[in-house]
Design a protein around this motif. Structure first.
Motif, PDB file in Angstrom:
ATOM      1  N   ARG A   1     -10.052 -29.276  -2.715  1.00  0.00           N
ATOM      2  CA  ARG A   1     -10.850 -28.120  -2.280  1.00  0.00           C
ATOM      3  C   ARG A   1     -11.091 -28.171  -0.762  1.00  0.00           C
ATOM      4  O   ARG A   1     -10.958 -27.168  -0.065  1.00  0.00           O
ATOM      5  CB  ARG A   1     -12.178 -28.141  -3.037  1.00  0.00           C
ATOM      6  CG  ARG A   1     -12.881 -26.807  -3.100  1.00  0.00           C
ATOM      7  CD  ARG A   1     -14.010 -26.736  -2.122  1.00  0.00           C
ATOM      8  NE  ARG A   1     -14.686 -25.464  -2.188  1.00  0.00           N
ATOM      9  CZ  ARG A   1     -14.734 -24.606  -1.174  1.00  0.00           C
ATOM     10  NH1 ARG A   1     -14.113 -24.851  -0.046  1.00  0.00           N
ATOM     11  NH2 ARG A   1     -15.421 -23.489  -1.286  1.00  0.00           N
ATOM     12  N   GLN A   2     -11.443 -29.366  -0.272  1.00  0.00           N
ATOM     13  CA  GLN A   2     -11.679 -29.506   1.177  1.00  0.00           C
ATOM     14  C   GLN A   2     -10.423 -29.181   1.977  1.00  0.00           C
ATOM     15  O   GLN A   2     -10.474 -28.478   2.974  1.00  0.00           O
ATOM     16  CB  GLN A   2     -12.114 -30.942   1.507  1.00  0.00           C
ATOM     17  CG  GLN A   2     -13.547 -31.251   1.129  1.00  0.00           C
ATOM     18  CD  GLN A   2     -13.843 -32.757   1.206  1.00  0.00           C
ATOM     19  OE1 GLN A   2     -12.965 -33.566   1.491  1.00  0.00           O
ATOM     20  NE2 GLN A   2     -15.092 -33.112   0.922  1.00  0.00           N
ATOM     21  N   ARG A   3      -9.323 -29.698   1.518  1.00  0.00           N
ATOM     22  CA  ARG A   3      -8.070 -29.483   2.254  1.00  0.00           C
ATOM     23  C   ARG A   3      -7.632 -28.038   2.249  1.00  0.00           C
ATOM     24  O   ARG A   3      -6.995 -27.568   3.186  1.00  0.00           O
ATOM     25  CB  ARG A   3      -6.950 -30.305   1.618  1.00  0.00           C
ATOM     26  CG  ARG A   3      -6.996 -31.726   2.023  1.00  0.00           C
ATOM     27  CD  ARG A   3      -5.597 -32.276   2.066  1.00  0.00           C
ATOM     28  NE  ARG A   3      -5.624 -33.630   2.559  1.00  0.00           N
ATOM     29  CZ  ARG A   3      -4.676 -34.521   2.321  1.00  0.00           C
ATOM     30  NH1 ARG A   3      -3.639 -34.168   1.598  1.00  0.00           N
ATOM     31  NH2 ARG A   3      -4.757 -35.715   2.823  1.00  0.00           N
ATOM     32  N   LEU A   4      -7.927 -27.341   1.147  1.00  0.00           N
ATOM     33  CA  LEU A   4      -7.381 -25.999   0.991  1.00  0.00           C
ATOM     34  C   LEU A   4      -8.398 -24.900   1.273  1.00  0.00           C
ATOM     35  O   LEU A   4      -8.157 -23.731   0.966  1.00  0.00           O
ATOM     36  CB  LEU A   4      -6.802 -25.830  -0.428  1.00  0.00           C
ATOM     37  CG  LEU A   4      -5.661 -26.784  -0.789  1.00  0.00           C
ATOM     38  CD1 LEU A   4      -5.136 -26.484  -2.185  1.00  0.00           C
ATOM     39  CD2 LEU A   4      -4.526 -26.705   0.241  1.00  0.00           C
ATOM     40  N   ALA A   5      -9.519 -25.275   1.892  1.00  0.00           N
ATOM     41  CA  ALA A   5     -10.592 -24.294   2.124  1.00  0.00           C
ATOM     42  C   ALA A   5     -10.081 -23.039   2.838  1.00  0.00           C
ATOM     43  O   ALA A   5     -10.547 -21.936   2.552  1.00  0.00           O
ATOM     44  CB  ALA A   5     -11.725 -24.943   2.916  1.00  0.00           C
ATOM     45  N   ASP A   6      -9.118 -23.210   3.740  1.00  0.00           N
ATOM     46  CA  ASP A   6      -8.603 -22.056   4.496  1.00  0.00           C
ATOM     47  C   ASP A   6      -7.384 -21.428   3.848  1.00  0.00           C
ATOM     48  O   ASP A   6      -6.811 -20.491   4.397  1.00  0.00           O
ATOM     49  CB  ASP A   6      -8.174 -22.501   5.914  1.00  0.00           C
ATOM     50  CG  ASP A   6      -9.324 -23.107   6.671  1.00  0.00           C
ATOM     51  OD1 ASP A   6     -10.478 -22.778   6.335  1.00  0.00           O
ATOM     52  OD2 ASP A   6      -9.060 -23.917   7.580  1.00  0.00           O
TER      53      ASP A   6
END
Ligand SMILES: C[S@@+](CC[C@H](N)C(=O)[O-])C[C@H]1O[C@@H](n2cnc3c(N)ncnc32)[C@H](O)[C@@H]1O
Length: 273
Positions: free
Chosen positions: A231-236
């Motif tokens: 989730r953190q990595r793909l936030a954007d």
């Protein structure tokens, strides 16, 4: 106290990574036992072992336990990881046989050899120039020494319900793109690369790992931490709806009884002639 240390570490940007790495070894213990046993079969009685990109030291510590006469050098560029590794080594009574070296393996290498075994678990894909790294490993090994590479094809998969599996599929596609853009060497044919660097390819094996529900609590936590890191990595990179669904999967993980773990690990062994 170990707990305090882990907690303090979680304030660091990669705290989740450290927890994920620790849990990875705990949860995938059957795979680790097999691969560490294999590594142990490759070396003489008093081996000198170098762990490249050692992280929190799961490989270093497991090898130290497996091989009571081994002397180990754990190398990483991240001092927080090495500190955690030293702490774990001390707790396990293994500190005397384990030294840590902070170094950026993309730069000039400190003197690490001659080694009987170089071990690189999920770290080769981080290094910028595979051919250069293999030359450096070759020079670090004594003649007859072995290089064991283990790599993964991505995070494990946990969700099996149709909506969850589709979400995870989408995340994996985006993560693969993210890694490619970051220049990570995932999906390399390390067997071919080892041979090109002058190693004899002594072994090559794929491990397909599956843990079925109900999972033990540490495996559920592993799923939660991994989904959180995704989730953190793909936030954007994900839509609002996808992020909402992923948040729900993270938050709901402890209450589910259908989580599964499916992971792949590839292992190659090169021998310096
Ligand atoms: C995915 S972790 C794997 C850790 C450990 N080998 C394991 O299997 O749990 C990759 C590690 O490589 C380290 N690393 C990445 N690039 C590096 C570099 N250029 N020099 C030294 N270490 C590096 C990271 O700091 C991280 O600890």
């Amino acid at each position: 106290m170990a707990h305090d240390h882990a907690h303090a570490h979680s304030h660091h940007g990669d705290g989740d990574l450290a927890e994920m790495l620790d849990l990875d070894a705990e949860v995938l213990h059957d795979y680790y036992r097999e691969v560490i046993g294999w590594a142990g079969s490759l070396v003489p009685d008093r081996p000198r072992i170098v762990d490249l990109g050692a992280g929190t030291g799961t490989g270093t510590l497991a090898l130290a336990r497996q091989l009571p006469n081994a002397e180990l050098t754990a190398v990483d560029m991240d001092e927080d990881m090495l500190e955690r590794l030293r702490h774990r080594a001390a707790e396990a009574g293994l500190a005397e046989r384990i030294r840590t070296v902070r170094a950026d393996l993309d730069g000039d290498w400190p003197g690490l050899g001659p080694a009987d075994l170089v071990w690189a678990s999920a770290s080769m894909h981080h290094l910028a120039d595979p051919a250069r790294t293999l030359t450096q490993v070759y020079a670090t090994l004594r003649p007859g020494g072995a290089f064991m590479i283990t790599e993964l094809d991505g995070f494990p998969r946990f969700l099996t319900d149709p909506a969850g599996a589709a979400l995870e599929e989408r995340c994996h596609a985006e993560l693969a793109r993210f890694r490619q853009e970051a220049g990570l060497h995932m999906g390399e044919d390390w067997g071919a690369r080892l041979k090109a660097a002058g190693f004899a390819l002594e072994g090559e094996r794929r491990f397909d790992i599956e843990l079925r529900p109900p999972l033990p609590p540490n495996a559920v936590r592993y799923a939660q931490v991994t989904l959180q890191r995704t989730r953190q990595r793909l936030a954007d990179r994900l839509t609002g709806d996808e992020l909402t669904a992923l948040d729900a999967a993270v938050a709901g993980a402890p209450d589910r009884n259908d989580l599964t773990i499916r992971a792949t690990r590839d292992v190659w062994i090169g021998r310096r002639p």
